[in-house]
Design a protein around this motif. Structure first.
Motif, short mmCIF file in Angstrom:
data_model
loop_
_atom_site.label_atom_id
_atom_site.label_comp_id
_atom_site.label_asym_id
_atom_site.label_seq_id
_atom_site.Cartn_x
_atom_site.Cartn_y
_atom_site.Cartn_z
N UNK A 14 6.49 7.71 15.21
CA UNK A 14 5.74 6.46 15.18
C UNK A 14 6.24 5.50 14.12
N UNK A 15 6.79 6.05 13.04
CA UNK A 15 7.34 5.18 11.98
C UNK A 15 8.50 4.36 12.53
N UNK A 16 9.42 5.04 13.21
CA UNK A 16 10.60 4.35 13.78
C UNK A 16 10.17 3.37 14.87
N UNK A 17 9.30 3.84 15.78
CA UNK A 17 8.84 2.98 16.87
C UNK A 17 8.06 1.79 16.33
N UNK A 18 7.23 2.05 15.30
CA UNK A 18 6.42 0.98 14.73
C UNK A 18 7.26 -0.08 14.06
N UNK A 19 8.26 0.34 13.29
CA UNK A 19 9.13 -0.63 12.62
C UNK A 19 9.91 -1.44 13.66
N UNK A 20 10.39 -0.77 14.71
CA UNK A 20 11.12 -1.48 15.76
C UNK A 20 10.24 -2.55 16.42
N UNK A 21 9.01 -2.17 16.77
CA UNK A 21 8.11 -3.13 17.42
C UNK A 21 7.72 -4.27 16.48
N UNK A 22 7.53 -3.94 15.21
CA UNK A 22 7.15 -4.97 14.25
C UNK A 22 8.26 -5.98 14.05
N UNK A 23 9.49 -5.49 13.92
CA UNK A 23 10.63 -6.41 13.79
C UNK A 23 10.79 -7.24 15.06
N UNK A 198 1.28 2.16 14.83
CA UNK A 198 2.17 3.32 14.90
C UNK A 198 2.86 3.58 13.57
N UNK A 199 3.13 2.53 12.79
CA UNK A 199 3.71 2.76 11.46
C UNK A 199 2.74 3.58 10.60
N UNK A 200 1.49 3.15 10.56
CA UNK A 200 0.50 3.84 9.73
C UNK A 200 0.26 5.26 10.22
N UNK A 201 0.02 5.42 11.53
CA UNK A 201 -0.25 6.77 12.06
C UNK A 201 0.98 7.66 11.92
N UNK A 202 2.17 7.08 12.09
CA UNK A 202 3.40 7.87 11.95
C UNK A 202 3.60 8.37 10.54
N UNK A 203 3.29 7.52 9.55
CA UNK A 203 3.41 7.94 8.16
C UNK A 203 2.42 9.06 7.85
N UNK A 204 1.22 8.95 8.39
CA UNK A 204 0.22 10.01 8.19
C UNK A 204 0.70 11.33 8.80
N UNK A 205 1.24 11.25 10.01
CA UNK A 205 1.76 12.45 10.68
C UNK A 205 2.93 13.04 9.90
N UNK A 206 3.80 12.17 9.40
CA UNK A 206 4.95 12.63 8.63
C UNK A 206 4.50 13.31 7.35
N UNK A 207 3.50 12.74 6.70
CA UNK A 207 2.98 13.34 5.48
C UNK A 207 2.37 14.70 5.73
N UNK A 208 1.62 14.82 6.84
CA UNK A 208 1.01 16.11 7.18
C UNK A 208 2.07 17.16 7.50
N UNK A 209 3.11 16.75 8.22
CA UNK A 209 4.17 17.69 8.59
C UNK A 209 4.95 18.15 7.37
N UNK A 210 5.09 17.26 6.37
CA UNK A 210 5.86 17.61 5.17
C UNK A 210 4.98 18.22 4.08
N UNK A 211 3.67 18.29 4.35
CA UNK A 211 2.76 18.86 3.37
C UNK A 211 2.52 17.97 2.17
N UNK A 212 2.65 16.64 2.35
CA UNK A 212 2.44 15.71 1.25
C UNK A 212 0.96 15.48 1.02
N UNK A 213 0.61 15.11 -0.20
CA UNK A 213 -0.78 14.86 -0.54
C UNK A 213 -1.30 13.65 0.24
#
Length: 325
Positions: A14-23, A198-213
């Motif tokens: 979602x991060x990649x897709x979100x940035x693409x759509x935003x640009x 998608x940027x926001x949700x993608x970052x949240x998913x990425x953080x959860x997958x990487x175990x970030x706070x």
């Protein structure tokens, strides 16, 4: 940027897709700026300062409206007061980073944005209305506070009238990918909405997958992600070396959130000043005053280190340690 509607999750992609759509949305709006300037013979910097911020702030307007109708006054006001602070602490550094990156790849002549001094005038003018809000607390004075809100609305419309002054545009008709300006405007808004979510949700998913706070992720990374949709048109102009237009978009966004939106909130009596809001607005004013000085010497973004320091201070105060008064 809060989620207005639940969207299908596509995970960290979602991060990649979100940035693409935003640009993509930003490019659509940039074309519209040139088209409107040519079609109605208006100054391109004026169209950039008025039209682009209105479109890019549409998600925040939706949040403000929904929160207001739901009786969530704190959320409605928070969606407004956050922008001047985010502009001063995150958007300015984003502008500098964009300029340096574009210069490195040979897309710009200068490392830092070069602007005319006239840009400093609206930046200062739209910092001044924040001072009475902080010092006088007009929300305490009932009808007088509402009248001040109406005054702020009038100031913004006068600014819009001045910026959208007639100017001879010699260049030919601007090209629109979708040919129809109304269709392209609608497409830009929808594309920006999906991209931001998608940027926001993608970052949240990425953080959860990487175990970030999760807390650190939400207060440090997610706000940076929301800056991209709000300032994408200005960043595109900056990347192309069109500094006056790019900075006009950034300043126009500040004008919108220093007069129109606060004025609307105050006129409707949905305005409060909690300590967190006072701190955010105070930092925004301090950075803006230093930025006016920098612009006077022909540069924009020299306050980026000050803004980043203010952002770190704010995060430390109100989220990580909660030691601010």
């Amino acid at each position: 940027m809060a989620e207005a509607l639940p969207l299908p999750s596509i995970g960290p992609l979602g991060v990649v897709a979100g940035i693409f759509l935003t640009v993509l949305a930003g490019l659509l709006i940039e074309q519209l700026v040139h088209f409107i300037s040519w079609r109605y013979q208006r100054a391109v910097t004026g169209v950039a300062a008025i039209f682009a911020p209105i479109i890019t702030s549409s998600p925040e307007l939706a949040i403000f409206t929904v929160a207001l109708l739901s009786g969530q006054i704190e959320i409605a006001w928070g969606s407004i007061v956050a922008q001047p602070f985010m502009a001063s602490s995150v958007i300015y550094p984003a502008v500098v980073l964009t300029a340096i990156t574009a210069w490195f790849f040979g897309k710009r002549k200068y490392k830092l944005p070069h602007v005319h001094r006239i840009v400093a005038v609206p930046l200062l003018v739209f910092t001044i209305p924040l001072l009475p809000i902080l010092l006088l607390h007009p929300e305490k004075y009932g009808v007088y506070g509402q009248l001040y809100g109406l005054l702020l609305l009038a100031v913004y419309f006068l600014y819009a009238k001045f910026m959208l002054r007639e100017e001879k545009v010699e260049r030919g008709a601007a090209h629109l990918w979708l040919r129809n300006p109304a269709l392209q405007t609608a497409a830009a808004i929808v594309t920006m909405f999906f991209g931001a979510e998608w940027i926001v949700s993608g970052i949240k998913e990425l953080g959860a997958a990487a175990g970030l706070d999760e807390l650190a992720l939400s207060v440090i990374i997610v706000p940076i992600a929301t800056v991209i949709p709000e300032s994408i048109v200005g960043l595109i102009f900056i990347a192309k070396g069109k500094d006056d237009e790019g900075v006009s978009v950034i300043v126009g966004e500040k004008a919108l959130y220093s007069t129109f939106y606060p004025g609307l909130a105050m006129a409707l009596g949905v305005y409060t000043l909690e300590p967190a809001a006072v701190t955010a607005l105070t930092l925004a004013i301090i950075v803006s005053i230093f930025e006016v000085i920098a612009i006077w010497f022909g540069y924009f973004g020299l306050t980026a280190p000050i803004g980043l320091a203010g952002y770190i201070y704010y995060v430390s105060c109100y989220t990580l340690y909660a030691w601010c008064p």
